[in-house]
Design an enzyme around this catalytic site. Structure first.
Site, PDB file in Angstrom:
ATOM      1  N   HIS A  16      13.554  11.833   3.415  1.00  0.00           N
ATOM      2  CA  HIS A  16      12.946  13.092   3.784  1.00  0.00           C
ATOM      3  C   HIS A  16      12.762  14.029   2.599  1.00  0.00           C
ATOM      4  O   HIS A  16      11.673  14.567   2.428  1.00  0.00           O
ATOM      5  CB  HIS A  16      13.602  13.769   4.989  1.00  0.00           C
ATOM      6  CG  HIS A  16      12.603  14.709   5.586  1.00  0.00           C
ATOM      7  ND1 HIS A  16      11.582  14.267   6.389  1.00  0.00           N
ATOM      8  CD2 HIS A  16      12.365  16.007   5.354  1.00  0.00           C
ATOM      9  CE1 HIS A  16      10.778  15.284   6.654  1.00  0.00           C
ATOM     10  NE2 HIS A  16      11.231  16.363   6.045  1.00  0.00           N
ATOM     11  N   ARG A  44       1.976   1.535  15.174  1.00  0.00           N
ATOM     12  CA  ARG A  44       1.576   1.356  13.790  1.00  0.00           C
ATOM     13  C   ARG A  44       1.996  -0.037  13.317  1.00  0.00           C
ATOM     14  O   ARG A  44       2.753  -0.721  13.997  1.00  0.00           O
ATOM     15  CB  ARG A  44       2.208   2.436  12.904  1.00  0.00           C
ATOM     16  CG  ARG A  44       3.701   2.370  12.853  1.00  0.00           C
ATOM     17  CD  ARG A  44       4.306   3.604  12.196  1.00  0.00           C
ATOM     18  NE  ARG A  44       4.186   3.556  10.744  1.00  0.00           N
ATOM     19  CZ  ARG A  44       5.017   4.188   9.911  1.00  0.00           C
ATOM     20  NH1 ARG A  44       6.018   4.902  10.379  1.00  0.00           N
ATOM     21  NH2 ARG A  44       4.858   4.110   8.617  1.00  0.00           N
ATOM     22  N   ASP A  47       6.385  21.446 -26.566  1.00  0.00           N
ATOM     23  CA  ASP A  47       6.307  20.094 -25.991  1.00  0.00           C
ATOM     24  C   ASP A  47       7.362  20.022 -24.905  1.00  0.00           C
ATOM     25  O   ASP A  47       8.038  21.012 -24.619  1.00  0.00           O
ATOM     26  CB  ASP A  47       6.579  19.026 -27.064  1.00  0.00           C
ATOM     27  CG  ASP A  47       6.019  17.660 -26.653  1.00  0.00           C
ATOM     28  OD1 ASP A  47       6.208  17.269 -25.487  1.00  0.00           O
ATOM     29  OD2 ASP A  47       5.387  16.998 -27.495  1.00  0.00           O
ATOM     30  N   SER A  51      -1.092  27.392  -5.210  1.00  0.00           N
ATOM     31  CA  SER A  51      -0.729  28.774  -5.538  1.00  0.00           C
ATOM     32  C   SER A  51      -1.278  29.205  -6.897  1.00  0.00           C
ATOM     33  O   SER A  51      -1.320  30.387  -7.200  1.00  0.00           O
ATOM     34  CB  SER A  51       0.793  28.939  -5.537  1.00  0.00           C
ATOM     35  OG  SER A  51       1.313  28.560  -4.291  1.00  0.00           O
ATOM     36  N   TRP A  92       7.200  -0.049   3.836  1.00  0.00           N
ATOM     37  CA  TRP A  92       7.731   0.620   2.635  1.00  0.00           C
ATOM     38  C   TRP A  92       9.115   1.184   2.924  1.00  0.00           C
ATOM     39  O   TRP A  92       9.868   1.492   2.010  1.00  0.00           O
ATOM     40  CB  TRP A  92       6.785   1.707   2.124  1.00  0.00           C
ATOM     41  CG  TRP A  92       6.921   3.048   2.774  1.00  0.00           C
ATOM     42  CD1 TRP A  92       6.374   3.422   3.963  1.00  0.00           C
ATOM     43  CD2 TRP A  92       7.660   4.179   2.304  1.00  0.00           C
ATOM     44  NE1 TRP A  92       6.728   4.717   4.251  1.00  0.00           N
ATOM     45  CE2 TRP A  92       7.513   5.213   3.248  1.00  0.00           C
ATOM     46  CE3 TRP A  92       8.425   4.433   1.163  1.00  0.00           C
ATOM     47  CZ2 TRP A  92       8.104   6.471   3.102  1.00  0.00           C
ATOM     48  CZ3 TRP A  92       9.017   5.691   1.021  1.00  0.00           C
ATOM     49  CH2 TRP A  92       8.851   6.688   1.987  1.00  0.00           C
ATOM     50  N   SER A 134      12.457   5.779 -13.850  1.00  0.00           N
ATOM     51  CA  SER A 134      11.365   6.529 -14.468  1.00  0.00           C
ATOM     52  C   SER A 134      11.287   7.944 -13.886  1.00  0.00           C
ATOM     53  O   SER A 134      11.188   8.923 -14.623  1.00  0.00           O
ATOM     54  CB  SER A 134      10.054   5.780 -14.243  1.00  0.00           C
ATOM     55  OG  SER A 134       8.966   6.621 -14.491  1.00  0.00           O
ATOM     56  N   SER A 135      11.347   8.049 -12.541  1.00  0.00           N
ATOM     57  CA  SER A 135      11.258   9.381 -11.937  1.00  0.00           C
ATOM     58  C   SER A 135      12.425  10.254 -12.341  1.00  0.00           C
ATOM     59  O   SER A 135      12.263  11.453 -12.565  1.00  0.00           O
ATOM     60  CB  SER A 135      11.269   9.313 -10.417  1.00  0.00           C
ATOM     61  OG  SER A 135      10.420   8.359  -9.968  1.00  0.00           O
ATOM     62  N   HIS A 166       0.850  -1.204   0.000  1.00  0.00           N
ATOM     63  CA  HIS A 166       0.000   0.000   0.000  1.00  0.00           C
ATOM     64  C   HIS A 166       0.885   1.254   0.000  1.00  0.00           C
ATOM     65  O   HIS A 166       0.682   2.165  -0.803  1.00  0.00           O
ATOM     66  CB  HIS A 166      -0.918  -0.001   1.225  1.00  0.00           C
ATOM     67  CG  HIS A 166      -1.539   1.323   1.554  1.00  0.00           C
ATOM     68  ND1 HIS A 166      -2.582   1.859   0.830  1.00  0.00           N
ATOM     69  CD2 HIS A 166      -1.255   2.246   2.508  1.00  0.00           C
ATOM     70  CE1 HIS A 166      -2.912   3.039   1.343  1.00  0.00           C
ATOM     71  NE2 HIS A 166      -2.119   3.307   2.365  1.00  0.00           N
ATOM     72  N   HIS A 190      15.452  12.979  11.973  1.00  0.00           N
ATOM     73  CA  HIS A 190      14.293  13.108  12.882  1.00  0.00           C
ATOM     74  C   HIS A 190      13.359  11.910  12.752  1.00  0.00           C
ATOM     75  O   HIS A 190      12.450  11.758  13.558  1.00  0.00           O
ATOM     76  CB  HIS A 190      13.559  14.445  12.696  1.00  0.00           C
ATOM     77  CG  HIS A 190      12.829  14.599  11.405  1.00  0.00           C
ATOM     78  ND1 HIS A 190      12.721  15.785  10.752  1.00  0.00           N
ATOM     79  CD2 HIS A 190      12.167  13.710  10.642  1.00  0.00           C
ATOM     80  CE1 HIS A 190      12.019  15.622   9.637  1.00  0.00           C
ATOM     81  NE2 HIS A 190      11.683  14.371   9.555  1.00  0.00           N
ATOM     82  N   THR A 209       7.340  26.931   5.561  1.00  0.00           N
ATOM     83  CA  THR A 209       6.033  26.322   5.303  1.00  0.00           C
ATOM     84  C   THR A 209       4.932  27.253   5.788  1.00  0.00           C
ATOM     85  O   THR A 209       3.911  27.444   5.114  1.00  0.00           O
ATOM     86  CB  THR A 209       5.923  24.959   6.013  1.00  0.00           C
ATOM     87  OG1 THR A 209       7.122  24.230   5.756  1.00  0.00           O
ATOM     88  CG2 THR A 209       4.749  24.178   5.515  1.00  0.00           C
ATOM     89  N   TYR A 262       9.147  15.898   0.548  1.00  0.00           N
ATOM     90  CA  TYR A 262       8.913  17.208  -0.062  1.00  0.00           C
ATOM     91  C   TYR A 262       8.671  17.089  -1.554  1.00  0.00           C
ATOM     92  O   TYR A 262       7.976  17.917  -2.137  1.00  0.00           O
ATOM     93  CB  TYR A 262      10.068  18.149   0.287  1.00  0.00           C
ATOM     94  CG  TYR A 262       9.998  18.476   1.758  1.00  0.00           C
ATOM     95  CD1 TYR A 262       9.074  19.404   2.210  1.00  0.00           C
ATOM     96  CD2 TYR A 262      10.757  17.792   2.685  1.00  0.00           C
ATOM     97  CE1 TYR A 262       8.926  19.662   3.545  1.00  0.00           C
ATOM     98  CE2 TYR A 262      10.616  18.044   4.033  1.00  0.00           C
ATOM     99  CZ  TYR A 262       9.707  18.981   4.468  1.00  0.00           C
ATOM    100  OH  TYR A 262       9.549  19.218   5.797  1.00  0.00           O
TER     101      TYR A 262
END
Lengths: 388, 538, 196
Positions: B265, B462, B117, B280, B153, B181-182, B88, B314, B340, B269
């Site tokens: 981490h 968890r 393109d 925005s 994960w 791919s990313s 998941h 952290h 943030t 983001y």
């Protein structure tokens, strides 16, 4: 559209706020129900500090949320096209932007000070009154008192039938063990925490102690419990199949009571050793070995190899029909005593007595159609363990 | 989401006789989608793929919630439960959120900067088409003997090395492909933004969605290779006898967590910065007022990205670190809330004295701001090391990251889809269904995730398939909320199918009254080829 | 190839260099982590080579308790215990503690001891001039040995630490890496009766 906006404002605005105020109220009034909803203040000075810190952070966050969302909802109500508002044209303001960078920063400094203070208080390295070596393994805890010879495993005591919904669940479902850790009140108890296999995490919420058990390394934590009582926690780091089934139970006793308990344990341990020696000289019967073996198997082996001896294909091997179980008797005894490196098979030599190992090996060699007829006696186990 | 193949606007078909890059004959059927190098086609493919993965990953969440509906083991065994939580997580992170953002980038970045393109259309095709393979491998591992990955994960060693099943090899292989791919997608975005902007589209005129994606793309090429390194080490430790994470050979299991979270981490983001960009874009449109503090938004995004490299530990406060290190990571993490916060304040300031209407994209955007902020505030609480010892690995953390990723990232993706869907199809979507989708999702998602804060604080760890009795009441509500949220997404599915069948009222090229930007100047639906002669931005 | 395509290609190459560099960085984190541990004492990893003892001033005013814990990993049948469980030392003083091992199995086993110190930052101040953990230790079936560990505590040890724990875990590394021949084991109690 106007109606919709109002509904939106109400739902978004009130839902979290209601809940926040509910907790705040509950926090003020205290009581048992609270522990189902909020962090508990616990029973040590540190856990109290942690709780206060938590509440402080919580209220600061609620205050920030109320201000930010408040301004937003006011704007959503006032500055709507349906009210005929014409949009303003401003789109930057250096002063405002600096202000809302600096103010949050100052709030953070305000939060950081008590946080740092508590953190330093937690890392007290002064000499403890007592040390316990806590070792995690799949899926049980082992406790060893460093100042005496007392050591034992602590296993989940909830019956399998309760977990499988065949019996109704009792009060401390999944939070009860056969042999809890016992510590004295009012003394600094240090925990050295390590692991036999994967990473576990030893957690007792009432002490605000949670420390990972890393294989090959030791971590330490400490506590000083003021109130006698039974405190329950769980393994907090995913450690495989039965991660959810390895609770931690700690009983804090008055020092005098604790000392009496400790003497009794030492005596019991000594007697058990004598019993072991006595057993070496005698032979147990098949019936005796099989019934004891079945009990031990279900407590120590069935989690992986399954009560049916069929294992979990691809994860844990089957014992039913296994070549080692059917043929190589010495290898069978050896793997139960010493485990097998690089697999989930643990060393049971420390956990089980000679008699229990003899019984469980006999059981495995004769149950589920493994009809070898082999009898393994405590002295056979002893021979493998000591290399004689 | 699909778009017409026969509505090429006349002004765009005449101006480029000399242009030999594009095939104006669009093949039909499966071949069109297999061979396509068109950014809009590929964007559509990414978005549909992400949505399918969202449904599959969601189905696994339903299995999890069904098992947790009441105490005791009912429908799955603990081993399968662990596979469900693991897969998941992997599917939602790598299969749903990230491809959805890449799909949006494909559709929108060229249109927003006036490019014809993406810069590297063929690579674009590959970067999409290796994804289905990666997820087929991952999903098929669930059917292996012993099951699929079951170590979370985060695949902490040695649970994922010495103590894992053979399917780990497939897991590693599929993560490698997802990473490739990313990375290809990110390279494409960077090159497009650097080299393909229309004349006059200066850096500080770029829409924020483009800015946030540019920064995200740099994060991606910085950390996805580190993830590839981490899974490679897991592979060699498990199958080839190395000892990166094995104490016996001089390795260290905690080092795995350092390497993983060095990736992990910034990855968080990666999944939220494009969401900031989307919000925005949407808030100014429906406030009919320019975005407040554009420049500070850009700087805030960049500082969040930079800070994300120095806060990784952290996630590991309980592993046993020196106090000085704990302090450093606590303070650095708290610091992230400053930029943030600036973003949230800027959105509110954009609304202030605007002239607001609340169409569906705006509803999702407002819900995003509120619920993401709740997730952000619980994140601030989690940063406080001494209290984190209590929160760590409990449902409080689960609540936190689902507020940030579901009501954050996923709500922003839904907002984006509703916002740009009319531009893509040329027709207004079914507003009634969309409102049903919004309200059902909003209410159910809070019933689903808000009580998780309480069970977490009360001490429920968890990743457990069964729990103590005091958690039973809340878990029942959580599960009911989960089923309702899951069903609500079927409304979305119905709406999208209707939209792709071109049902609905035709829309103008601006679509929304307050919308500004290059993408709103081209016709609706957006022609197959846009900006073949670059527009001039004043 | 058009100007545009060339520019794109150049940029792609630059970005690919970053990608490859970051992949390498992922692996570079492994030695970097060790350096990081050496500096900060994360995880209580002690040095794995001998320190040289130079006569330094012994700080008689401080007494440090050092506790020893011995463990054997899964699959490791050896008996393993510290002959001294706890010792009080002054910083700067050289001390030797002995560890007893016996191989009860009916075959040769090669062991590697992995040290861990808690609190972790003590690792920076614990200097071992000799340790059985620097090398692999082979024992034939039934053999026993006494293995020494010689150390001193750096007088720079932070004031607030008066107490620390050293743990050794024995791992079975038979058949892995560079195994020593049995005769190389200097710590054997007695030569095995039957040669091989």
């Amino acid at each position: 559209m106007k109606r919709l906006t109002n509904v939106l404002s109400i739902v978004l605005g009130t839902l979290p706020t209601l809940v926040f105020s509910f907790i705040a109220q509950a926090a003020e009034s205290g009581g048992k129900e609270l522990s189902d909803l909020n962090l508990r203040p616990g029973v040590t000075e540190i856990s109290g500090q942690v709780y206060d810190l938590h509440m402080l952070m919580f209220f600061i966050c609620v205050a920030i949320a109320v201000v930010v969302f408040g301004v937003m909802f006011v704007s959503m109500y006032l500055h709507r096209k349906s009210r005929g508002v014409k949009p303003a044209h401003f789109h930057e303001n250096v002063k405002v932007e600096i202000a809302w960078t600096v103010v949050p920063f100052l709030i953070l400094v305000f939060m950081a000070v008590p946080a740092a203070r508590t953190l330093i208080a937690m890392e007290d390295t002064s000499e403890p009154d007592m040390t316990v070596l806590v070792t995690g393994s799949q899926w049980k805890w082992h406790y060893k008192y460093m100042d005496s010879d007392v050591e034992y495993y602590s296993l989940l005591a909830t019956q399998q039938e309760q977990i499988n919904n065949r019996f109704s669940k009792t009060e401390n479902y999944l939070l009860e063990v056969d042999r809890p850790l016992v510590i004295p009140t009012g003394q600094k108890v240090r925990f050295l925490i390590t692991s036999e296999d994967v990473i576990h995490s030893w957690w007792v919420p009432d002490f605000a102690v949670k420390k990972d058990a890393n294989p090959g390394f030791i971590n330490e934590a400490w506590t000083k419990v003021d109130e006698p009582g039974v405190y329950r926690g769980q393994c907090a780091e995913l450690c495989g199949k039965d991660h959810g089934f390895m609770p931690v139970v700690v009983i804090a006793k008055e020092p005098a009571e604790f000392n009496a308990w400790m003497s009794a344990q030492e005596e019991a341990q000594r007697q058990a050793q004598e019993e072991e020696q006595r057993l070496l000289a005698m032979n147990m019967s098949m019936e005796e070995l099989m019934s004891e073996g079945k009990r031990v198997y279900n407590a120590a082996c069935a989690a992986c190899h399954m009560p049916s001896g069929e294992g979990l294909p691809g994860v844990f091997p089957a014992l039913k029909g296994s070549a080692m179980v059917l043929e190589d008797r010495l290898a069978h005894i050896d793997i139960v005593i010493n485990g097998k490196a690089g697999t989930a098979m643990q060393a049971f030599g420390k956990m089980l007595s000679l008699k229990e190992i003899a019984a469980v090996v006999t059981y495995e060699r004769n149950a589920w159609g493994n009809n070898t007829g082999d009898l393994v006696q405590p002295k056979d186990v002893n021979a493998v363990a000591t290399g004689e | 989401m699909a778009h017409s193949t026969d509505t090429i606007a006349p002004e765009h078909t005449t101006a480029h006789e000399h242009d030999d890059h594009h095939d104006h004959h669009i093949p039909s059927g499966i071949k069109r989608w297999l061979y396509t190098t068109n950014h809009k086609d590929i964007g559509t493919l990414y978005l549909w793929f992400a949505f399918i993965m969202f449904l599959i990953g969601g189905a696994m969440a339903m299995v999890i919630r069904l098992e947790l509906f009441q105490p005791g083991l009912q429908i799955v065994d603990p081993n399968f439960f662990n596979q469900m939580t693991t897969v998941h997580g992997l599917i939602m992170v790598f299969g749903a959120v990230m491809p959805a953002f890449t799909g949006l980038a494909n559709w929108l970045v060229p249109m927003m900067i006036g490019a014809p393109d993406m810069a590297l259309p063929r690579m674009n095709n590959w970067s999409f088409w290796i994804l289905p393979g990666a997820f087929l491998i991952l999903l098929s591992s669930l059917f292996m003997e012993g099951g699929g990955p079951s170590f979370g994960w985060t695949f902490y060693a040695p649970l994922s090395t010495t103590y894992s099943g053979d399917s780990t090899a497939l897991f590693v292989f599929s993560v490698h492909i997802m990473g490739a791919s990313s990375i290809m997608g990110a390279i494409n975005v960077i090159v497009t933004i650097f080299n393909m902007r229309a004349p006059g589209m200066t850096w500080m005129k770029m829409p924020l969605f483009v800015w946030t994606w540019l920064i995200t793309a740099f994060l991606l090429i910085a950390v996805m290779p580190v993830l590839a390194g981490a899974v490679t080490m897991v592979l060699t430790d498990k199958f080839f006898g190395t000892s990166f994470f094995n104490a016996a050979g001089g390795g260290d299991p905690v080092m795995f967590q350092h390497i993983f979270w060095f990736f992990g981490h910034p990855e968080v983001y990666i999944m939220i910065l494009p969401a900031f960009g989307i919000i925005s874009q949407i808030v100014p449109t429906f406030a009919r007022k320019k975005l407040f503090g554009y420049a500070s938004m850009v700087y805030a995004t960049a500082s969040i990205a930079l800070l994300s490299f120095v806060v990784w530990a952290h996630h590991m406060f309980t592993t046993g670190m020196p106090v000085a290190a704990e302090m450093f990571f606590m303070f650095a993490t708290m610091l992230i809330s400053v930029p943030t916060g600036v973003k949230v304040f800027n959105w509110v300031a954009t609304m202030w004295r605007g002239s607001m209407t609340f169409e569906v994209p705006m509803l999702f955007a407002v819900a995003f701001i509120v619920l993401f902020t709740i997730g952000g505030l619980s994140g601030l609480m989690l940063a406080i090391t001494p209290v984190d010892f209590q929160y760590h690995d409990t449902y409080f953390v689960v609540a936190h990251f689902h507020y940030v990723l579901v009501t954050g990232a996923i709500f922003s993706i839904m907002a984006a889809v509703y916002y740009w869907l009319p531009k893509w199809t040329g027709k207004m979507f079914d507003v009634t269904l969309a409102k049903w989708h919004f309200w059902c999702s909003l209410i159910s998602v809070n019933v689903l995730f808000f009580p998780m804060h309480f069970v977490g604080l009360a001490g429920m760890p968890r990743r457990i398939p069964d729990y103590a009795l005091q958690f039973a009441d809340f878990n029942k509500w959580i599960s009911l909320g989960g089923f309702a949220f899951g069903l609500s997404q079927l409304i979305f599915l119905a709406l999208l199918i209707k939209a792709c069948r071109k049902q609905g009222e035709p829309v103008s090229s601006q679509v929304w009254e307050g919308a500004e930007g290059l993408e709103w100047e081209i016709p609706s639906p957006a022609p197959y080829h846009t900006f073949e002669t670059p527009p001039v931005v004043k | 190839m058009s100007e545009q395509a060339k520019d794109n290609q150049k940029m792609v190459i630059k970005l690919l260099v970053i990608v490859v560099g970051m992949f390498g960085f992922g692996f570079a984190l492994v030695p970097l982590y060790d350096v990081f541990c050496d500096i900060t004492g994360i995880n209580g990893k002690t040095a794995n080579s001998a320190a040289v003892y130079t006569a330094i001033e012994v700080d008689e005013s401080r007494t440090i308790s050092v506790e020893f814990i011995t463990r054997t990993n899964t699959g490791m049948p050896w008996e393993f215990r510290a002959e001294t469980k706890r010792i009080k030392v002054h910083p700067g003083e050289l001390h030797t503690v002995n560890f007893y091992v016996r191989n009860p199995a009916n075959k040769q086993i090669i062991a590697q001891a992995i040290p861990s110190v808690s609190p972790g930052q003590v690792a920076l101040y614990l200097n071992k001039t000799e340790c059985f953990c620097f090398n692999q230790q082979p024992l034939l079936a039934g053999e026993e040995a006494t293995m020494p560990m010689q150390f001193y505590v750096d007088p720079q040890l932070p004031e607030d630490i008066s107490f620390f724990t050293v743990q050794y875990t024995l791992f079975d590394v038979t058949g892995k890496g560079d195994s020593l021949a049995v005769k190389d084991n200097p710590y054997l109690r007695e030569q095995p009766k039957s040669g091989t």
